[in-house]
Design a protein around this motif. Structure first.
Motif, PDB file in Angstrom:
ATOM      1  N   UNK A  34      45.080  -6.123  -7.446  1.00 29.00           N
ATOM      2  CA  UNK A  34      45.680  -6.132  -6.225  1.00 29.00           C
ATOM      3  C   UNK A  34      46.320  -7.786  -6.162  1.00 29.00           C
ATOM      4  N   UNK A  35      47.459  -7.752  -5.494  1.00 22.06           N
ATOM      5  CA  UNK A  35      48.057  -9.280  -5.428  1.00 22.06           C
ATOM      6  C   UNK A  35      48.854  -9.304  -4.208  1.00 22.06           C
ATOM      7  N   UNK A  36      49.080 -10.669  -3.354  1.00 18.05           N
ATOM      8  CA  UNK A  36      50.056 -10.553  -2.493  1.00 18.05           C
ATOM      9  C   UNK A  36      50.405 -12.040  -2.423  1.00 18.05           C
ATOM     10  N   UNK A  37      51.694 -12.440  -2.461  1.00 19.24           N
ATOM     11  CA  UNK A  37      52.164 -13.712  -2.254  1.00 19.24           C
ATOM     12  C   UNK A  37      53.189 -13.779  -1.334  1.00 19.24           C
ATOM     13  N   UNK A  38      52.844 -14.750  -0.190  1.00 19.06           N
ATOM     14  CA  UNK A  38      53.600 -14.689   1.090  1.00 19.06           C
ATOM     15  C   UNK A  38      53.578 -15.990   1.936  1.00 19.06           C
ATOM     16  N   UNK A  39      54.424 -16.034   2.683  1.00 13.13           N
ATOM     17  CA  UNK A  39      54.428 -17.000   3.502  1.00 13.13           C
ATOM     18  C   UNK A  39      54.160 -16.391   5.125  1.00 13.13           C
ATOM     19  N   UNK A  40      53.119 -17.032   5.879  1.00 13.68           N
ATOM     20  CA  UNK A  40      52.877 -16.739   6.983  1.00 13.68           C
ATOM     21  C   UNK A  40      53.166 -17.714   8.308  1.00 13.68           C
ATOM     22  N   UNK A  41      53.490 -17.438   9.164  1.00 15.62           N
ATOM     23  CA  UNK A  41      53.801 -18.263  10.400  1.00 15.62           C
ATOM     24  C   UNK A  41      52.820 -17.902  11.602  1.00 15.62           C
ATOM     25  N   UNK A  42      52.199 -18.770  12.354  1.00 15.30           N
ATOM     26  CA  UNK A  42      51.122 -18.265  13.212  1.00 15.30           C
ATOM     27  C   UNK A  42      52.020 -18.380  14.673  1.00 15.30           C
ATOM     28  N   UNK A  43      51.297 -17.921  15.651  1.00 21.80           N
ATOM     29  CA  UNK A  43      52.202 -18.110  17.057  1.00 21.80           C
ATOM     30  C   UNK A  43      52.339 -19.657  17.344  1.00 21.80           C
ATOM     31  N   UNK A  44      51.472 -20.631  16.880  1.00 18.58           N
ATOM     32  CA  UNK A  44      51.981 -22.017  17.311  1.00 18.58           C
ATOM     33  C   UNK A  44      53.006 -22.735  16.508  1.00 18.58           C
ATOM     34  N   UNK A  45      53.448 -21.710  15.489  1.00 21.67           N
ATOM     35  CA  UNK A  45      54.532 -22.389  14.551  1.00 21.67           C
ATOM     36  C   UNK A  45      54.039 -22.984  13.425  1.00 21.67           C
ATOM     37  N   UNK A  46      52.683 -22.736  12.968  1.00 20.43           N
ATOM     38  CA  UNK A  46      52.205 -23.520  11.672  1.00 20.43           C
ATOM     39  C   UNK A  46      52.647 -22.390  10.565  1.00 20.43           C
ATOM     40  N   UNK A  47      53.110 -22.938   9.486  1.00 23.12           N
ATOM     41  CA  UNK A  47      53.144 -22.122   8.331  1.00 23.12           C
ATOM     42  C   UNK A  47      52.506 -22.267   7.118  1.00 23.12           C
TER      43      UNK A  47
ATOM     44  N   UNK B 152      42.098   0.932  -0.877  1.00 24.84           N
ATOM     45  CA  UNK B 152      41.246   0.470  -2.171  1.00 24.84           C
ATOM     46  C   UNK B 152      40.494  -0.775  -2.101  1.00 24.84           C
ATOM     47  N   UNK B 153      39.541  -0.952  -2.739  1.00 30.59           N
ATOM     48  CA  UNK B 153      38.636  -2.219  -2.612  1.00 30.59           C
ATOM     49  C   UNK B 153      39.571  -3.423  -2.780  1.00 30.59           C
ATOM     50  N   UNK B 154      40.250  -3.701  -3.861  1.00 33.30           N
ATOM     51  CA  UNK B 154      41.205  -4.765  -3.964  1.00 33.30           C
ATOM     52  C   UNK B 154      42.091  -5.176  -2.880  1.00 33.30           C
ATOM     53  N   UNK B 155      42.792  -4.160  -2.186  1.00 37.57           N
ATOM     54  CA  UNK B 155      43.435  -4.295  -1.222  1.00 37.57           C
ATOM     55  C   UNK B 155      42.517  -4.627   0.071  1.00 37.57           C
ATOM     56  N   UNK B 156      41.459  -4.021   0.502  1.00 35.03           N
ATOM     57  CA  UNK B 156      40.845  -4.421   1.499  1.00 35.03           C
ATOM     58  C   UNK B 156      40.168  -5.982   1.516  1.00 35.03           C
ATOM     59  N   UNK B 157      39.686  -6.350  -0.001  1.00 34.88           N
ATOM     60  CA  UNK B 157      39.456  -7.646  -0.292  1.00 34.88           C
ATOM     61  C   UNK B 157      40.470  -8.719   0.176  1.00 34.88           C
ATOM     62  N   UNK B 158      41.448  -8.698  -0.568  1.00 35.39           N
ATOM     63  CA  UNK B 158      42.792  -9.449  -0.086  1.00 35.39           C
ATOM     64  C   UNK B 158      42.701  -9.571   1.375  1.00 35.39           C
ATOM     65  N   UNK B 159      42.905  -8.341   2.109  1.00 33.33           N
ATOM     66  CA  UNK B 159      43.297  -8.234   3.485  1.00 33.33           C
ATOM     67  C   UNK B 159      42.150  -9.159   4.510  1.00 33.33           C
ATOM     68  N   UNK B 160      40.756  -8.947   4.073  1.00 31.38           N
ATOM     69  CA  UNK B 160      39.815  -9.591   4.729  1.00 31.38           C
ATOM     70  C   UNK B 160      39.736 -11.255   4.277  1.00 31.38           C
TER      71      UNK B 160
END
Length: 262
Positions: A213-226, A245-253
């Motif tokens: 399982x893999x995820x490559x992304x950009x996240x911006x928090x409410x304070x504007x930090x990216x 699925x285990x891999x999905x949950x692992x990366x979410x946590x």
């Protein structure tokens, strides 16, 4: 953040490799970031960058039409494999389907025209030593033929690639805007954004196969930090395709810990 030597996080488990850049401060958190990993569908991100650069160079146009043929239809995610042969789609729409829905048939329609070698020459020219698209060798099955390509990368290279898109280091601001718009339409939100509050903004490209399982992304928090994240989990303890699925949950946590822990 440092994980146990096993590379596992609390929960269902799997071998984790990751790289995270905080864009405003330059801080990097990483573990096994230079370890070569399969990409699953995250290889569609460097392919998308290559296409955007071809548009910049005048070799392609976002409005250029592509015609769906039977040989393009492959198994896996997407909707084009169920549509009629002979339909024509502009390049921008195919890239959107490839990114937001991870449409394998849309991807193969593009790769059939562009070829793997051109993408790999681009990646080498940009200084990416490990990230490559490779021919698929899986046998056809009941669902049809496999997608044309698989890929390999490292979390460090994939994070650098996305960072270069966001900061216009690898492409123009116009191309960056197009790419980020497609990433922002991502339908699969089961990993990086899963346990974040709704006011966190996520744009990314996910990938899954029987052992990853893999995820490559950009996240911006409410304070504007990216933050740019490249997260890979191999060999989860059990396999299924669901969002539980285990891999999905692992990366979410893991994403929540990386983004919300001091």
């Amino acid at each position: 953040m440092t994980l146990p030597e096993s590379g596992q996080v609390p929960g269902p488990g799997g071998r984790v490799a990751f790289c995270v850049h905080e864009l405003g401060t330059g801080m990097i958190r990483a573990q096994r970031a230079d370890e070569v990993v399969p990409t699953a569908s995250t290889y569609k991100l460097p392919l998308l960058l290559h296409i955007a650069l071809l548009v910049e160079e005048g070799a392609l146009s976002w409005a250029q039409p592509f015609t769906l043929e039977d040989r393009h239809k492959s198994w896996g995610s997407g909707v084009l494999r169920d549509l009629s042969v002979g339909l024509t789609f502009p390049l921008r729409d195919l890239c959107h389907l490839m990114t937001a829905l991870s449409d394998n048939t849309a991807t193969d329609l593009l790769l059939d025209t562009l070829g793997l070698d051109g993408v790999n020459r681009r990646l080498a020219g940009l200084g990416f030593e490990q990230t490559r698209l490779l021919p698929q060798h899986a046998a056809p099955g009941a669902g049809g033929r496999p997608p044309l390509a698989v890929g390999v990368t490292t979390p460090a290279e994939m994070a650098r690639l996305l960072r270069g898109i966001v900061l216009h280091e690898l492409c123009s601001s116009a191309s960056s805007s197009v790419i980020l718009g497609m990433l922002g339409a991502q339908h699969d939100r089961s990993m990086i954004p899963r346990f974040l509050q709704p006011d966190w903004i996520y744009s990314g490209k996910t990938g899954s196969n029987e052992d990853l399982r893999a995820d490559v992304g950009i996240v911006t928090d409410p304070q504007g930090r990216s933050f740019v994240l490249a997260l890979y989990c191999q060999h989860p303890t059990t396999f299924d395709w669901s969002v539980e699925s285990p891999g999905t949950l692992t990366l979410a946590h893991l994403a929540r810990r990386l983004l919300t822990s001091p």
